[in-house]
Design a protein around this motif. Structure first.
Motif, PDB file in Angstrom:
ATOM      1  N   PHE A  39      -5.821  11.177 -26.500  1.00 56.43           N
ATOM      2  CA  PHE A  39      -5.890  12.456 -27.208  1.00 56.43           C
ATOM      3  C   PHE A  39      -6.986  12.424 -28.275  1.00 56.43           C
ATOM      4  O   PHE A  39      -7.768  13.370 -28.408  1.00 56.43           O
ATOM      5  CB  PHE A  39      -4.536  12.779 -27.849  1.00 56.43           C
ATOM      6  CG  PHE A  39      -4.534  14.033 -28.662  1.00 56.43           C
ATOM      7  CD1 PHE A  39      -4.563  15.270 -28.052  1.00 56.43           C
ATOM      8  CD2 PHE A  39      -4.526  13.963 -30.044  1.00 56.43           C
ATOM      9  CE1 PHE A  39      -4.574  16.430 -28.801  1.00 56.43           C
ATOM     10  CE2 PHE A  39      -4.541  15.115 -30.801  1.00 56.43           C
ATOM     11  CZ  PHE A  39      -4.563  16.355 -30.181  1.00 56.43           C
ATOM     12  N   LEU A  40      -7.062  11.319 -29.031  1.00 54.81           N
ATOM     13  CA  LEU A  40      -8.096  11.207 -30.062  1.00 54.81           C
ATOM     14  C   LEU A  40      -9.496  11.183 -29.454  1.00 54.81           C
ATOM     15  O   LEU A  40     -10.427  11.810 -29.989  1.00 54.81           O
ATOM     16  CB  LEU A  40      -7.860   9.954 -30.906  1.00 54.81           C
ATOM     17  CG  LEU A  40      -6.686  10.008 -31.871  1.00 54.81           C
ATOM     18  CD1 LEU A  40      -6.509   8.670 -32.563  1.00 54.81           C
ATOM     19  CD2 LEU A  40      -6.876  11.105 -32.894  1.00 54.81           C
ATOM     20  N   LEU A  41      -9.677  10.485 -28.343  1.00 56.52           N
ATOM     21  CA  LEU A  41     -10.981  10.450 -27.687  1.00 56.52           C
ATOM     22  C   LEU A  41     -11.381  11.827 -27.166  1.00 56.52           C
ATOM     23  O   LEU A  41     -12.541  12.237 -27.282  1.00 56.52           O
ATOM     24  CB  LEU A  41     -10.977   9.428 -26.549  1.00 56.52           C
ATOM     25  CG  LEU A  41     -10.982   7.959 -26.971  1.00 56.52           C
ATOM     26  CD1 LEU A  41     -10.848   7.064 -25.744  1.00 56.52           C
ATOM     27  CD2 LEU A  41     -12.245   7.626 -27.723  1.00 56.52           C
ATOM     28  N   CYS A  42     -10.425  12.556 -26.593  1.00 59.93           N
ATOM     29  CA  CYS A  42     -10.712  13.915 -26.112  1.00 59.93           C
ATOM     30  C   CYS A  42     -11.065  14.830 -27.284  1.00 59.93           C
ATOM     31  O   CYS A  42     -11.993  15.632 -27.192  1.00 59.93           O
ATOM     32  CB  CYS A  42      -9.530  14.471 -25.338  1.00 59.93           C
ATOM     33  SG  CYS A  42      -9.299  13.697 -23.725  1.00 59.93           S
ATOM     34  N   ALA A  43     -10.319  14.717 -28.380  1.00 61.08           N
ATOM     35  CA  ALA A  43     -10.603  15.541 -29.559  1.00 61.08           C
ATOM     36  C   ALA A  43     -11.989  15.226 -30.102  1.00 61.08           C
ATOM     37  O   ALA A  43     -12.743  16.135 -30.486  1.00 61.08           O
ATOM     38  CB  ALA A  43      -9.534  15.319 -30.622  1.00 61.08           C
ATOM     39  N   LEU A  44     -12.358  13.950 -30.134  1.00 57.79           N
ATOM     40  CA  LEU A  44     -13.686  13.562 -30.602  1.00 57.79           C
ATOM     41  C   LEU A  44     -14.782  14.116 -29.693  1.00 57.79           C
ATOM     42  O   LEU A  44     -15.796  14.645 -30.165  1.00 57.79           O
ATOM     43  CB  LEU A  44     -13.782  12.037 -30.670  1.00 57.79           C
ATOM     44  CG  LEU A  44     -15.143  11.481 -31.110  1.00 57.79           C
ATOM     45  CD1 LEU A  44     -15.418  11.849 -32.557  1.00 57.79           C
ATOM     46  CD2 LEU A  44     -15.180   9.974 -30.921  1.00 57.79           C
ATOM     47  N   ALA A  45     -14.576  14.028 -28.381  1.00 55.57           N
ATOM     48  CA  ALA A  45     -15.566  14.543 -27.431  1.00 55.57           C
ATOM     49  C   ALA A  45     -15.726  16.052 -27.579  1.00 55.57           C
ATOM     50  O   ALA A  45     -16.847  16.579 -27.568  1.00 55.57           O
ATOM     51  CB  ALA A  45     -15.163  14.187 -26.004  1.00 55.57           C
TER      52      ALA A  45
END
Length: 119
Positions: A39-45
């Motif tokens: 979830f954090l990686l998707c939010a960052l992307a």
């Protein structure tokens, strides 16, 4: 004794083979990423993509504004040139000799008795 020695040698060879097979077996474990990390990686992307689009759109707007400013400046310069030309034309048309010729052509005459000096 040679057969006993041969059997011992074969046994040692088989033991070495088994040890090599056990040592060669490597367990590969995959690193698992937790749902929170995904979830954090998707939010960052998403955030990086959004900021990139915002920067590009702002640069495009700045470019368009600068283009319009340059067009207005060139039109102001052209209008200034036209105004200067018209000032020169007014100066040429308002000379005393030209006014006198126009007045004479229209039938006006200079009566020096009616002329008064202004100080």
């Amino acid at each position: 004794m040679s057969s006993i020695a041969k059997k011992i040698q074969e046994q040692q060879y088989e033991d070495q083979q088994q040890q090599q097979q056990t040592h060669q077996t490597v367990v590969i474990r995959k690193a698992k990423i937790s749902i929170g990390e995904v979830f954090l990686l998707c939010a960052l992307a998403i955030m990086v993509t959004f900021m990139g689009v915002k920067i590009v759109s702002n640069q495009a707007a700045i470019y368009e504004t600068n283009k319009e400013i340059q067009l207005v400046e060139t039109s102001i310069e052209e209008q200034g040139k036209v105004n200067d030309d018209l000032k020169v034309q007014v100066a040429e048309l308002s000379t005393y000799e030209r006014i006198w010729k126009k007045a004479a052509a229209l039938g006006f005459k200079l009566n020096e008795n009616n002329v008064k000096g202004v100080q």
